[in-house]
Write an enzyme that holds these catalytic residues in place. Structure first.
Site, PDB file in Angstrom:
ATOM      1  N   HIS A  74      29.363 -22.198  55.495  1.00 20.68           N
ATOM      2  CA  HIS A  74      29.905 -21.790  54.198  1.00 20.68           C
ATOM      3  C   HIS A  74      30.897 -20.643  54.381  1.00 20.68           C
ATOM      4  O   HIS A  74      30.507 -19.474  54.373  1.00 20.68           O
ATOM      5  CB  HIS A  74      28.758 -21.352  53.288  1.00 20.68           C
ATOM      6  CG  HIS A  74      27.705 -22.403  53.105  1.00 20.68           C
ATOM      7  ND1 HIS A  74      26.780 -22.699  54.077  1.00 20.68           N
ATOM      8  CD2 HIS A  74      27.447 -23.235  52.068  1.00 20.68           C
ATOM      9  CE1 HIS A  74      25.981 -23.670  53.645  1.00 20.68           C
ATOM     10  NE2 HIS A  74      26.376 -24.013  52.430  1.00 20.68           N
ATOM     11  N   PRO A 176      16.840 -20.219  50.251  1.00 21.17           N
ATOM     12  CA  PRO A 176      16.407 -20.738  48.954  1.00 21.17           C
ATOM     13  C   PRO A 176      16.880 -19.755  47.874  1.00 21.17           C
ATOM     14  O   PRO A 176      16.422 -18.611  47.822  1.00 21.17           O
ATOM     15  CB  PRO A 176      14.880 -20.760  49.069  1.00 21.17           C
ATOM     16  CG  PRO A 176      14.588 -20.632  50.535  1.00 21.17           C
ATOM     17  CD  PRO A 176      15.704 -19.821  51.096  1.00 21.17           C
ATOM     18  N   HIS A 323      33.266 -23.792  49.472  1.00 22.38           N
ATOM     19  CA  HIS A 323      31.867 -23.345  49.477  1.00 22.38           C
ATOM     20  C   HIS A 323      31.115 -23.716  50.760  1.00 22.38           C
ATOM     21  O   HIS A 323      30.610 -22.843  51.453  1.00 22.38           O
ATOM     22  CB  HIS A 323      31.126 -23.924  48.266  1.00 22.38           C
ATOM     23  CG  HIS A 323      29.637 -23.846  48.409  1.00 22.38           C
ATOM     24  ND1 HIS A 323      28.905 -22.760  47.991  1.00 22.38           N
ATOM     25  CD2 HIS A 323      28.739 -24.714  48.971  1.00 22.38           C
ATOM     26  CE1 HIS A 323      27.630 -22.962  48.280  1.00 22.38           C
ATOM     27  NE2 HIS A 323      27.498 -24.134  48.861  1.00 22.38           N
ATOM     28  N   GLU A 475       4.529 -15.919  38.360  1.00 23.03           N
ATOM     29  CA  GLU A 475       3.944 -16.220  39.667  1.00 23.03           C
ATOM     30  C   GLU A 475       4.998 -16.292  40.768  1.00 23.03           C
ATOM     31  O   GLU A 475       4.792 -15.777  41.875  1.00 23.03           O
ATOM     32  CB  GLU A 475       3.166 -17.546  39.632  1.00 23.03           C
ATOM     33  CG  GLU A 475       1.833 -17.491  38.920  1.00 23.03           C
ATOM     34  CD  GLU A 475       1.958 -17.685  37.418  1.00 23.03           C
ATOM     35  OE1 GLU A 475       3.105 -17.796  36.919  1.00 23.03           O
ATOM     36  OE2 GLU A 475       0.917 -17.726  36.737  1.00 23.03           O
ATOM     37  N   HIS A 536      -5.773 -27.420  34.742  1.00 22.50           N
ATOM     38  CA  HIS A 536      -6.234 -26.234  35.456  1.00 22.50           C
ATOM     39  C   HIS A 536      -7.101 -26.557  36.674  1.00 22.50           C
ATOM     40  O   HIS A 536      -7.670 -25.660  37.279  1.00 22.50           O
ATOM     41  CB  HIS A 536      -7.027 -25.325  34.502  1.00 22.50           C
ATOM     42  CG  HIS A 536      -6.148 -24.533  33.580  1.00 22.50           C
ATOM     43  ND1 HIS A 536      -5.192 -25.120  32.788  1.00 22.50           N
ATOM     44  CD2 HIS A 536      -6.062 -23.193  33.343  1.00 22.50           C
ATOM     45  CE1 HIS A 536      -4.568 -24.188  32.092  1.00 22.50           C
ATOM     46  NE2 HIS A 536      -5.070 -23.009  32.417  1.00 22.50           N
TER      47      HIS A 536
HETATM   48  C1  LIG Z   1      16.676 -23.060  45.549  1.00 16.71           C
HETATM   49  C2  LIG Z   1      17.922 -23.659  46.092  1.00 16.71           C
HETATM   50  N1  LIG Z   1      18.452 -24.735  45.495  1.00 16.71           N
HETATM   51  C3  LIG Z   1      19.559 -25.317  46.001  1.00 16.71           C
HETATM   52  C4  LIG Z   1      20.162 -24.820  47.117  1.00 16.71           C
HETATM   53  C5  LIG Z   1      21.363 -25.523  47.731  1.00 16.71           C
HETATM   54  N2  LIG Z   1      22.574 -24.686  47.502  1.00 16.71           N
HETATM   55  C6  LIG Z   1      23.032 -23.899  48.453  1.00 16.71           C
HETATM   56  S1  LIG Z   1      24.363 -23.016  47.959  1.00 16.71           S
HETATM   57  C7  LIG Z   1      24.336 -23.720  46.450  1.00 16.71           C
HETATM   58  C8  LIG Z   1      25.348 -23.331  45.420  1.00 16.71           C
HETATM   59  C9  LIG Z   1      25.269 -21.892  45.179  1.00 16.71           C
HETATM   60  O1  LIG Z   1      26.264 -21.452  44.349  1.00 16.71           O
HETATM   61  P1  LIG Z   1      26.576 -19.907  44.337  1.00 16.71           P
HETATM   62  O2  LIG Z   1      25.344 -19.140  44.354  1.00 16.71           O
HETATM   63  O3  LIG Z   1      27.501 -19.686  43.209  1.00 16.71           O
HETATM   64  O4  LIG Z   1      27.289 -19.657  45.710  1.00 16.71           O
HETATM   65  P2  LIG Z   1      28.831 -19.797  46.051  1.00 16.71           P
HETATM   66  O5  LIG Z   1      29.169 -21.240  46.036  1.00 16.71           O
HETATM   67  O6  LIG Z   1      29.561 -19.061  45.000  1.00 16.71           O
HETATM   68  O7  LIG Z   1      28.906 -19.206  47.391  1.00 16.71           O
HETATM   69  C10 LIG Z   1      23.287 -24.624  46.347  1.00 16.71           C
HETATM   70  C11 LIG Z   1      23.000 -25.419  45.133  1.00 16.71           C
HETATM   71  C12 LIG Z   1      19.568 -23.708  47.729  1.00 16.71           C
HETATM   72  N3  LIG Z   1      20.052 -23.172  48.844  1.00 16.71           N
HETATM   73  N4  LIG Z   1      18.496 -23.138  47.177  1.00 16.71           N
END
Ligand SMILES: Cc1ncc(C[n+]2csc(CCOP(=O)(O)OP(=O)(O)O)c2C)c(N)n1
Ligand SMILES: [Mg+2]
Length: 735
Positions: A74, A176, A323, A475, A536
Site C-alpha cells: 500500500h 485489522p 491504496h 466488548e 445466551h
Molecule cells: C477490519 C478490517 N476490514 C477490512 C480490511 C481490509 N482493508 C484494508 S485497507 C482497507 C481500506 C481502508 O481505507 P482507509 O482506512 O481509508 O485507508 P486508505 O485507503 O485511506 O489508506 C480495507 C477495507 C482490514 N484491513 N480490516
C-alpha cells in the site's frame, strides 16, 4: 531528466530557495488537485530541498520502492502521511531509537496497518535498534535497509502489516482496522493508572507519556473505534491523540459511497477536542495541531488531516488505485520527478537524512530516556517498594508472595459456582499484586470480577488510580483496551458473558497473535444459564477458542480447579488466557476421595480411576460436566464396570504434555471413550477417537430451567452410563 540529488541543507541554506522553513509551500502549489498536479509535473524542476523536505520525500520514496519491489502493498497512504508522521516523530515524539522499550516513551500506533511502509521507513531512518526477548537492546538496527528491500518477504523484519514482537519499535500489531486506535486507548488508560500509582512528589513526571494513533477512514468506520473513542472521551484521556487521515478514499473508491457522517461533530459529541489541518504537507499547521494536543489537559484530541492519497503520483493521486497496489515503474518515476528526486535511484537515502533524524528525535529521545533512568535510580532510593513493583511489572514477573493467600475449598456437595470461587481467588491474588487490574463490560456483578478489598477503588476520570475498570457495554473495545494495557505491561483482566466473546474475537485474536498475557474471564459458560435461552447459551464458542493458536483456555470443574487455574494463568508470560466459568453452583469435589486439583496444571488428569488403574472405559469432561461424570462413574463402578474419569479443563495445557503423560491419562489401548461437554462436540474426537462417543449439543440450546435442559440434551448420569456401556460393547465386538 537529470536531477540534482537533494542535498542536506540546514538553516542558512534555506535562504537560497524560495520556500518556507519546511518547503511545503513549494509543493502545495501543485498539490491541491490532481488536475493541477498533472499540469505541473513538467513545470517542477529539480529542486534543492530543505532537509525536512528531503527527509519526508525519503519516507515517501522508500515506501514506494518497497511496495514496488514486493509487487504488493500500500504505497499511497505512506506517501500522503509522510509529513504528518515526520513532523510528529521529528519534533514531538519522546522516543529514543536507541532504546525503543524505555517505559515512559511516547507510543506511536499505526492503526492503518496497511500503511506499514510508513512505519518501517521511520524505524529505518531514525535508526531504531533491535531489542531481544529479555528487553535488552541488541545493537543492530531493527529495520535495516535490506529488510525494507525485502518488504513482505519471508523472514523480513518488514512483514505486510506491522507485527509486535517481530519488529522492534512496532508498539502493537495492526492491520485489522480499528484495532490500533482502540488499543491506543488501553495504552493511554494504563499510563493514567501508572501515573496515579507511581508518580510521587518530586517524581510527578515519572509516567507522563502520550499515545498517538494514526488512523484512516476504515478505522473511523469500524464500530470498535466508536466504542473506544466514546470511553476515551468519557475518561477524559488527555494523553491520547488520534490523527485521522481524511483522504476520502478506501478500497472501493471515494468515501462518498459509504461514509458521509461529520466525524468532527461525532468526536465533539464524544467529548474530544477536535482540530483540523487542511493540508497534510503543511508542517507548520501540523506542529500547531500537535501543540494544541499537548496543551489540552482535559480530554483527548482528534486531529483531522486532509490529505491526498498517493501524493505526487500524477495518475494515481486521490484515487483508490494508490491504496493497495504498487504504483508501477513509470508512475514511480513521475512521482519521484515531482519530488525533485533522482528518478532512477531506488531505496535512496540522501546524505544528511540519517543525521537529521539523529539530531532531532534521536538526541531528544536519548536525553529524555537517560534522564528518566537517572531519575528512576533516585526514585528507587526514595520509594524502593514502588520501584521494585515497577521493575517486576515491566519484566512481566510476579510479586513476591503473590500466592500466599490463595484459598483452599473444602469438599461440599452443594458447592458454589465457579464464577464465585474465581471471585475469591482473584481477590486473594489481586491484594498481593497491585498491577493486576481490570474489570468488565458492564457485567461485573454477574462475572464476579470486582475487586472488593479495601482500597481497590474505581478507575474513573476523577480517580485514575482505581483498580476496578468499567469498560461499559463495549466488548470489542474492551478486548483491544486490554491489549493496550498489557502492552504497557500492567496485568489486565476483562470479563463478560462467554457468549459475547464473539463480540470481541478480533481483539482476542490479536492478544494471541501478539503473545500478550491478557486474562479473559468469561462466565455463564453453557446451557447452564438456563432460562436466558439460546441467545445466551454458548455452543460453538469453546471450539472457536480451542482453534485459536497461542491461547490457553481453562474450564475448571470446581472451586479448587479454579484456584489452580488462576495459578497457571498468572504464571503465563506470552499467552492470553480464557477462563470459562459457570453461573450455576457446582459441587466442590472431595479431594480426599478423588485426585488433587493440582493435576490441572497438566491440562487433564485422572480424577477417579478404575480399580487397579485398569480402565475399560474413559469418561472425559470439562467444567460443570465433570461432576456429572463422577455420578456416572459411581454407578458404573457399582455395576462392575471399570471406569476412569478424566477431568480435562484445558486442551492446550494437555497437548503440551509429553507423550508418556498423555498416554498415562488416555492409554491408546482403551478405545471405549465418552466425552461430555455442554457445547458443540466439534473436535472431541481428537481425544475419543472416531469411534468414541461425544455427548454434546448440536443446536442453539433452549430457554428453560436448567434441570429440563439437562434432560432434554442428554446430560444425565444415566445417559453417560448408557453411552459408556455401549462404548465398551462396541469396542469389545471390534477387537
Ligand atoms: C477490519 C478490517 N476490514 C477490512 C480490511 C481490509 N482493508 C484494508 S485497507 C482497507 C481500506 C481502508 O481505507 P482507509 O482506512 O481509508 O485507508 P486508505 O485507503 O485511506 O489508506 C480495507 C477495507 C482490514 N484491513 N480490516
Ligand atoms: Mg482513506
Amino acid at each position: 531528466m537529470e536531477v540534482a540529488a537533494p542535498v542536506s541543507l540546514t538553516g542558512p541554506a534555506c535562504r537560497w530557495w524560495p520556500v518556507n522553513r519546511t518547503g511545503h509551500l513549494l509543493l502545495r502549489e501543485w498539490s491541491t488537485s490532481r488536475k493541477d498536479l498533472q499540469m505541473s509535473v513538467a513545470a517542477v524542476s529539480p529542486v534543492l530541498q530543505t532537509i525536512e523536505q528531503t527527509s519526508i520525500n525519503t519516507i515517501r520514496t522508500l515506501s514506494m520502492d518497497g511496495v514496488q519491489a514486493a509487487t504488493s502493498g500500500h504505497p499511497g497512504t505512506p506517501m500522503a502521511m509522510a509529513p504528518v508522521a515526520y513532523c510528529l516523530w521529528q519534533q514531538f515524539l519522546r522516543f529514543d531509537p536507541e532504546d525503543p522499550v524505555w517505559p515512559n516513551r511516547d507510543r506511536f500506533v499505526l492503526s492503518i496497518g496497511h500503511a506499514s511502509m510508513l512505519l518501517y521507513s521511520l524505524l529505518h531512518l531514525t535508526g531504531v535498534r533491535a531489542v531481544g526477548k529479555d528487553y535488552e537492546t541488541l545493537g543492530e538496527p531493527s529495520v535495516p535497509l535490506d529488510a525494507i528491500k525485502a518488504f513482505r518477504q519471508l523472514g523480513s523484519r518488514c512483514p505486510g502489516h506491522p507485527e509486535y514482537r517481530w519488529t522492534s519499535g512496532v508498539e502493537t500489531t495492526t492491520g485489522p482496522l480499528g484495532q490500533g486506535v482502540a488499543t491506543s486507548v488501553g495504552m493511554a488508560m494504563a499510563r493514567q493508572w501508572l501515573a496515579a500509582r507511581y508518580n510521587r512528589p518530586g517524581f510527578e513526571d515519572l509516567f507522563d507519556f502520550n499515545v498517538y494513533a494514526l488512523c484512516g477512514d476504515g478505522c473511523m468506520m469500524e464500530g470498535i473505534s466508536s466504542e473506544a473513542a466514546s470511553l476515551a472521551g468519557h475518561l477524559r484521556l488527555s494523553n491520547l491523540c488520534w490523527i485521522y487521515d481524511n483522504n476520502h478514499i478506501t478500497i472501493e473508491g471515494n468515501t462518498a459511497l459509504t461514509f458521509t457522517e461529520d466525524v468532527a461533530t461525532r468526536f465533539i459529541g464524544y467529548g474530544w477536542n477536535v482540530t483540523r489541518v487542511g493540508d497534510a504537507n503543511d508542517l507548520d499547521m501540523l506542529a500547531r495541531a500537535y501543540r494544541t494536543f499537548l496543551a489540552t489537559k482535559d480530554r483527548p484530541t482528534l486531529i483531522i488531516v486532509d490529505s491526498h492519497i498517493g501524493y505526487g503520483a500524477p495518475h494515481k493521486q486521490d484515487t483508490s488505485g494508490a491504496h493497495g497496489e504498487p504504483l508501477g515503474e513509470e508512475e514511480i518515476r513521475l512521482a519521484k520527478r515531482n519530488y525533485g528526486w533522482p528518478e532512477d535511484q531506488n531505496f535512496y537515502v540522501p546524505d544528511g537524512v540519517y543525521e537529521h533524524f539523529r539530531d532531532g528525535i534521536g538526541k531528544r529521545g536519548k536525553r529524555l530516556r537517560d534522564a528518566w533512568f537517572a531519575r528512576i535510580e533516585e526514585y528507587r532510593k526514595q520509594y524502593p517498594e514502588l520501584a521494585e513493583e515497577l521493575y517486576r511489572m515491566q519484566h512481566r514477573q510476579l510479586p513476591e508472595g503473590w500466592d500466599r493467600d490463595l484459598p483452599e475449598f473444602p469438599a461440599d456437595a452443594k458447592g458454589l459456582a465457579t464464577r464465585d470461587s474465581s471471585a475469591k481467588v482473584l481477590n486473594a491474588v489481586a491484594k498481593n499484586m497491585p498491577w493486576l487490574i481490570g474489570g468488565s463490560a458492564d457485567l461485573a456483578p454477574s462475572t464476579k470480577t470486582r475487586l472488593t478489598f479495601e482500597g481497590a477503588g474505581e478507575f474513573s476520570a476523577e480517580n485514575y488510580g482505581g483498580r476496578n475498570f468499567h469498560f461499559g457495554i463495549r466488548e470489542h473495545a474492551m478486548g483491544a483496551i486490554l491489549n493496550g494495557m498489557s502492552l504497557v505491561k500492567v496485568r489486565p483482566f476483562g470479563s463478560g458473558f462467554f457468549i459475547f466473546v464473539d463480540y470481541m474475537r478480533g481483539a482476542l485474536r490479536l492478544s494471541a497473535l501478539m503473545e500478550l498475557p491478557v486474562i479473559y474471564v468469561f462466565t455463564h459458560d453453557s446451557i447452564g444459564v438456563g432460562e436466558d435461552g439460546p441467545t445466551h447459551q454458548p455452543i460453538e464458542q469453546l471450539a472457536h477458542m480451542r482453534s485459536m493458536p497461542g491461547l490457553i483456555m481453562i474450564r475448571p470443574a470446581d472451586a479448587n480447579e479454579v484456584r489452580e487455574a488462576w495459578k497457571v494463568i498468572l504464571q503465563l508470560h506470552h499467552e492470553p488466557a480464557v477462563l470459562v466459568l459457570t453461573r450455576q453452583a457446582v459441587s466442590t469435589i472431595d479431594r480426599t476421595k478423588y485426585a488433587s486439583a493440582s493435576g490441572l496444571v497438566r491440562g487433564a488428569y485422572i480424577l477417579a480411576d478404575a480399580p487397579g488403574a485398569d480402565p475399560e472405559v474413559i469418561l472425559i469432561a470439562t467444567g460443570s460436566e465433570v461432576a456429572l461424570c463422577l455420578d456416572a462413574y459411581q454407578q458404573l463402578i457399582k455395576d462392575g464396570v471399570r471406569a476412569r474419569v478424566v477431568s480435562m479443563p484445558s486442551w492446550e495445557l494437555f497437548d503440551d504434555q509429553d507423550k508418556s503423560y498423555r498416554e498415562t491419562v488416555l492409554p491408546a489401548h482403551v478405545k471405549a471413550r465418552v466425552s461430555v461437554e455442554e457445547a458443540s462436540d466439534f473436535g472431541w474426537s481428537k481425544y475419543t477417537g472416531c469411534d468414541g462417543h461425544n455427548i454434546g449439543i448440536e443446536t442453539f440450546g433452549a430457554s428453560a430451567p436448567l434441570k429440563q435442559l439437562l434432560k432434554k440434551f442428554g446430560f444425565t448420569a444415566d445417559n453417560i452410563v448408557a453411552a459408556a456401556k455401549d462404548q465398551i460393547a462396541r469396542h469389545r465386538s471390534t477387537t
